[in-house]
Scaffold this motif. Structure first.
Motif, mmCIF file in Angstrom:
data_model
loop_
_atom_site.group_PDB
_atom_site.id
_atom_site.type_symbol
_atom_site.label_atom_id
_atom_site.label_comp_id
_atom_site.label_asym_id
_atom_site.label_seq_id
_atom_site.Cartn_x
_atom_site.Cartn_y
_atom_site.Cartn_z
ATOM 1 N N TRP A 190 3.805 -10.337 -10.051
ATOM 2 C CA TRP A 190 4.521 -11.469 -10.636
ATOM 3 C C TRP A 190 3.544 -12.519 -11.154
ATOM 4 O O TRP A 190 3.686 -13.021 -12.274
ATOM 5 C CB TRP A 190 5.461 -12.046 -9.590
ATOM 6 C CG TRP A 190 6.314 -13.200 -10.058
ATOM 7 C CD1 TRP A 190 6.449 -13.675 -11.336
ATOM 8 C CD2 TRP A 190 7.149 -14.018 -9.238
ATOM 9 N NE1 TRP A 190 7.310 -14.743 -11.365
ATOM 10 C CE2 TRP A 190 7.760 -14.971 -10.095
ATOM 11 C CE3 TRP A 190 7.449 -14.035 -7.872
ATOM 12 C CZ2 TRP A 190 8.645 -15.936 -9.612
ATOM 13 C CZ3 TRP A 190 8.331 -14.988 -7.399
ATOM 14 C CH2 TRP A 190 8.916 -15.930 -8.257
ATOM 15 N N ALA A 191 2.529 -12.837 -10.353
ATOM 16 C CA ALA A 191 1.536 -13.836 -10.761
ATOM 17 C C ALA A 191 0.786 -13.389 -12.013
ATOM 18 O O ALA A 191 0.555 -14.185 -12.937
ATOM 19 C CB ALA A 191 0.555 -14.090 -9.611
ATOM 20 N N GLN A 192 0.411 -12.126 -12.059
ATOM 21 C CA GLN A 192 -0.325 -11.620 -13.218
ATOM 22 C C GLN A 192 0.523 -11.696 -14.486
ATOM 23 O O GLN A 192 0.050 -12.144 -15.549
ATOM 24 C CB GLN A 192 -0.748 -10.174 -12.958
ATOM 25 C CG GLN A 192 -1.461 -9.514 -14.121
ATOM 26 C CD GLN A 192 -1.869 -8.086 -13.807
ATOM 27 O OE1 GLN A 192 -3.037 -7.807 -13.577
ATOM 28 N NE2 GLN A 192 -0.901 -7.173 -13.788
ATOM 29 N N LEU A 214 -2.469 -13.351 -1.049
ATOM 30 C CA LEU A 214 -3.722 -13.122 -0.330
ATOM 31 C C LEU A 214 -3.646 -13.598 1.119
ATOM 32 O O LEU A 214 -4.385 -13.094 1.974
ATOM 33 C CB LEU A 214 -4.876 -13.818 -1.048
ATOM 34 C CG LEU A 214 -5.254 -13.200 -2.399
ATOM 35 C CD1 LEU A 214 -6.354 -14.002 -3.067
ATOM 36 C CD2 LEU A 214 -5.696 -11.749 -2.218
ATOM 37 N N LYS A 215 -2.770 -14.544 1.393
ATOM 38 C CA LYS A 215 -2.584 -14.953 2.787
ATOM 39 C C LYS A 215 -1.946 -13.839 3.588
ATOM 40 O O LYS A 215 -2.302 -13.594 4.747
ATOM 41 C CB LYS A 215 -1.716 -16.215 2.842
ATOM 42 C CG LYS A 215 -1.529 -16.755 4.261
ATOM 43 C CD LYS A 215 -0.689 -18.026 4.257
ATOM 44 C CE LYS A 215 -0.502 -18.554 5.677
ATOM 45 N NZ LYS A 215 0.324 -19.803 5.699
ATOM 46 N N ALA A 216 -0.987 -13.140 2.969
ATOM 47 C CA ALA A 216 -0.336 -12.021 3.651
ATOM 48 C C ALA A 216 -1.227 -10.782 3.677
ATOM 49 O O ALA A 216 -1.189 -10.014 4.636
ATOM 50 C CB ALA A 216 0.994 -11.695 2.971
ATOM 51 N N ASP A 217 -2.011 -10.594 2.612
ATOM 52 C CA ASP A 217 -2.899 -9.428 2.536
ATOM 53 C C ASP A 217 -4.167 -9.831 1.782
ATOM 54 O O ASP A 217 -4.172 -9.873 0.550
ATOM 55 C CB ASP A 217 -2.206 -8.275 1.819
ATOM 56 C CG ASP A 217 -3.083 -7.027 1.740
ATOM 57 O OD1 ASP A 217 -4.159 -7.015 2.383
ATOM 58 O OD2 ASP A 217 -2.706 -6.063 1.043
ATOM 59 N N PRO A 218 -5.265 -10.152 2.487
ATOM 60 C CA PRO A 218 -6.505 -10.567 1.816
ATOM 61 C C PRO A 218 -7.084 -9.511 0.885
ATOM 62 O O PRO A 218 -7.974 -9.824 0.087
ATOM 63 C CB PRO A 218 -7.463 -10.835 2.990
ATOM 64 C CG PRO A 218 -6.578 -11.066 4.171
ATOM 65 C CD PRO A 218 -5.380 -10.196 3.945
ATOM 66 N N LYS A 219 -6.572 -8.283 0.954
ATOM 67 C CA LYS A 219 -7.097 -7.208 0.113
ATOM 68 C C LYS A 219 -6.168 -6.877 -1.057
ATOM 69 O O LYS A 219 -6.348 -5.850 -1.700
ATOM 70 C CB LYS A 219 -7.313 -5.944 0.957
ATOM 71 C CG LYS A 219 -8.295 -6.122 2.110
ATOM 72 C CD LYS A 219 -8.413 -4.846 2.914
ATOM 73 C CE LYS A 219 -9.383 -5.011 4.080
ATOM 74 N NZ LYS A 219 -9.496 -3.767 4.876
ATOM 75 N N LEU A 224 -6.649 -10.394 -6.494
ATOM 76 C CA LEU A 224 -8.107 -10.526 -6.572
ATOM 77 C C LEU A 224 -8.589 -10.372 -8.010
ATOM 78 O O LEU A 224 -9.434 -11.140 -8.484
ATOM 79 C CB LEU A 224 -8.768 -9.478 -5.675
ATOM 80 C CG LEU A 224 -8.603 -9.671 -4.167
ATOM 81 C CD1 LEU A 224 -9.182 -8.480 -3.410
ATOM 82 C CD2 LEU A 224 -9.281 -10.959 -3.708
ATOM 83 N N GLY A 225 -8.059 -9.374 -8.703
ATOM 84 C CA GLY A 225 -8.458 -9.184 -10.092
ATOM 85 C C GLY A 225 -8.048 -10.342 -10.975
ATOM 86 O O GLY A 225 -8.805 -10.786 -11.843
ATOM 87 N N TRP A 244 -14.311 -10.326 -7.858
ATOM 88 C CA TRP A 244 -14.402 -8.946 -8.339
ATOM 89 C C TRP A 244 -15.176 -8.066 -7.369
ATOM 90 O O TRP A 244 -14.898 -6.867 -7.268
ATOM 91 C CB TRP A 244 -15.041 -8.936 -9.731
ATOM 92 C CG TRP A 244 -14.087 -9.399 -10.783
ATOM 93 C CD1 TRP A 244 -12.727 -9.437 -10.702
ATOM 94 C CD2 TRP A 244 -14.410 -9.909 -12.085
ATOM 95 N NE1 TRP A 244 -12.177 -9.921 -11.853
ATOM 96 C CE2 TRP A 244 -13.182 -10.225 -12.727
ATOM 97 C CE3 TRP A 244 -15.595 -10.141 -12.776
ATOM 98 C CZ2 TRP A 244 -13.125 -10.737 -14.022
ATOM 99 C CZ3 TRP A 244 -15.540 -10.653 -14.060
ATOM 100 C CH2 TRP A 244 -14.323 -10.957 -14.687
ATOM 101 N N ASN A 245 -16.120 -8.618 -6.639
ATOM 102 C CA ASN A 245 -16.806 -7.836 -5.608
ATOM 103 C C ASN A 245 -15.846 -7.481 -4.474
ATOM 104 O O ASN A 245 -15.900 -6.378 -3.926
ATOM 105 C CB ASN A 245 -18.007 -8.612 -5.063
ATOM 106 C CG ASN A 245 -19.263 -8.409 -5.908
ATOM 107 O OD1 ASN A 245 -19.496 -7.322 -6.439
ATOM 108 N ND2 ASN A 245 -20.071 -9.439 -6.048
ATOM 109 N N ARG A 246 -14.990 -8.442 -4.124
ATOM 110 C CA ARG A 246 -13.981 -8.149 -3.092
ATOM 111 C C ARG A 246 -13.030 -7.059 -3.568
ATOM 112 O O ARG A 246 -12.652 -6.171 -2.793
ATOM 113 C CB ARG A 246 -13.198 -9.419 -2.754
ATOM 114 C CG ARG A 246 -13.986 -10.440 -1.949
ATOM 115 C CD ARG A 246 -13.207 -11.743 -1.818
ATOM 116 N NE ARG A 246 -11.925 -11.543 -1.135
ATOM 117 C CZ ARG A 246 -11.040 -12.521 -0.948
ATOM 118 N NH1 ARG A 246 -11.278 -13.750 -1.428
ATOM 119 N NH2 ARG A 246 -9.887 -12.264 -0.307
#
Length: 400
Positions: A190-192, A214-219, A224-225, A244-246
């Motif tokens: 949705w954000a993208q 990211l609070k619910a899932d840091p990965k 992240l992208g 991008w490294n993450r």
């Protein structure tokens, strides 16, 4: 749909036959009833004629009786084999009216409550689409036919993004979130879509969505992208590199997007150096904990257990939650056995071995298959979660 309507038509004819056949039978019965009434009228007329002749002296008593008997035999012969008329309580008009109303009512109810549109969609999806536009139209019809299907809305949103229709995609992902809940992956999508719908302008809404994801899932990879893209567009190159490294760390080695992502990191690095900055070194990740333990059963207990009894081998924190940090499930038949307990065996992402400095190893036999209670148990002494030396554990005590 032709085969469907043919089948429906055949069923309709069968149903109508149950209504129309009684009507046709009643008509035949009516004809038989009319013929019987005529024969009775002729008999009565013949008897009246004989009585007149008797009164005039033409016939004596014996001739009168003989004539009456002859008329009766003729009436009996004419009415023999005729069934007694059955009087219908429904009347004649009602079956005919039902024969007309039943199919009309059935068709109306089916068009209102039926699933002809879903049947047609199923037939369409059984064939591969010839273009992206055709796929989009199919998904749009599927969403219209099933407005409570979060899966259909999600795939339609992804299709809109592939067609460069981010505004439509954002609306569809919002509807998906409202149906399926605020899952991190959906929030990231949705954000993208909202970011590109706003002309690549970062907004408080997009920030809130990525923060929540990211609070619910840091990965969460989409968030992240997206944050890396926004940071690069805002010339915050170090942030772009970090995000991008993450993301790169989450992608499998065979993922095709790794090359493009690595190219973005390289461009961000070049721009950061060209502006006089320096690339900050990423913090060294904590090594994942991995404990190796050999488990066996005490000799005096081997006759008291059964091969199919469950064996739970786990590590739990000395100072921390009582829930196991890493678990393996086996059976008594597998003993003796050597297993490894590590972060990959964590019950929950936040409860990893590497997050707790000191743990205890436990092996429990449970005939009922319950990891929290059993018949026999073995425990180790407290040890560091970073221990690399192999451990030995013996199941030798009653589980109290």
């Amino acid at each position: 749909m032709i085969d469907f309507w043919l089948a429906a038509g055949l069923l309709l004819l069968v149903a109508l036959s149950f209504l129309l056949i009684p009507v046709l039978r009643s008509r035949r019965a009516q004809r038989e009833e009319d013929r019987t009434a005529l024969n009775v009228a002729l008999y009565q007329e013949r008897v009246a004629e004989l009585q007149t002749q008797q009164e005039e002296g033409v016939l004596d008593g014996a001739q009168m009786d003989a004539g009456r008997a002859e008329a009766a035999r003729e009436l009996l012969a004419d009415t023999e084999g005729v069934e007694a008329p059955q009087v219908s309580r429904l009347g004649k008009p009602l079956p005919l009216l039902a024969a007309v109303l039943v199919p009309v009512l059935g068709l109306g109810l089916y068009m209102h409550y039926g699933a002809s549109d879903k049947v047609e969609l199923t037939r369409e999806f059984a064939q591969a689409p010839q273009s992206m536009e055709e796929m989009t139209k199919r998904l749009e019809r599927a969403v219209a036919a099933q407005p409570d299907s979060a899966e259909g809305m999600y795939f339609l949103g992804r299709t809109y993004m592939a067609q460069d229709r981010p505004a439509d995609a954002a609306k569809m992902f919002e509807r998906t979130v409202n149906l399926a809940g605020r899952q991190p992956e959906l929030l990231g999508q949705w954000a993208q879509a909202q970011y590109f719908a706003d002309g690549k302008k970062w907004s408080d809404k997009v920030q809130a969505l990525t923060d929540e994801a990211l609070k619910a899932d840091p990965k969460e990879v989409t968030s992240l992208g997206l944050l890396g893209i926004a940071a690069f567009e805002g010339e915050r190159y170090q942030e772009a590199i970090d995000y991008w490294n993450r993301l790169l760390a989450q992608l499998p080695p065979e993922d095709r997007s790794r090359e493009a992502l690595q190219g973005g990191i390289t461009r961000a690095t070049e721009k950061l150096l060209a502006s006089g900055g320096q690339v900050a070194q990423a913090p060294v990740a904590k090594a994942a904990a991995l404990l190796k333990v050999s488990v066996d059963l005490a000799a005096d207990l081997k006759a008291k257990v059964q091969p199919g009894d469950s064996v739970f081998i786990f590590a739990r924190a000395i100072s921390g939650p009582p829930a196991p940090l890493a678990v393996k499930r086996l059976t008594v038949a597998d003993l003796p056995v050597t297993v490894e307990l590590g972060d990959a065996d964590a019950m929950m992402p936040q409860l990893k071995l590497s997050n707790f400095p000191e743990v205890q190893l436990v092996a429990r036999i449970s005939r009922a298959g319950k990891p929290t209670a059993g018949e026999w148990i073995g425990r180790s002494k407290p040890l560091a979660s970073s221990t690399t030396a192999p451990q030995t554990l013996t199941i030798d005590s009653p589980d109290k």
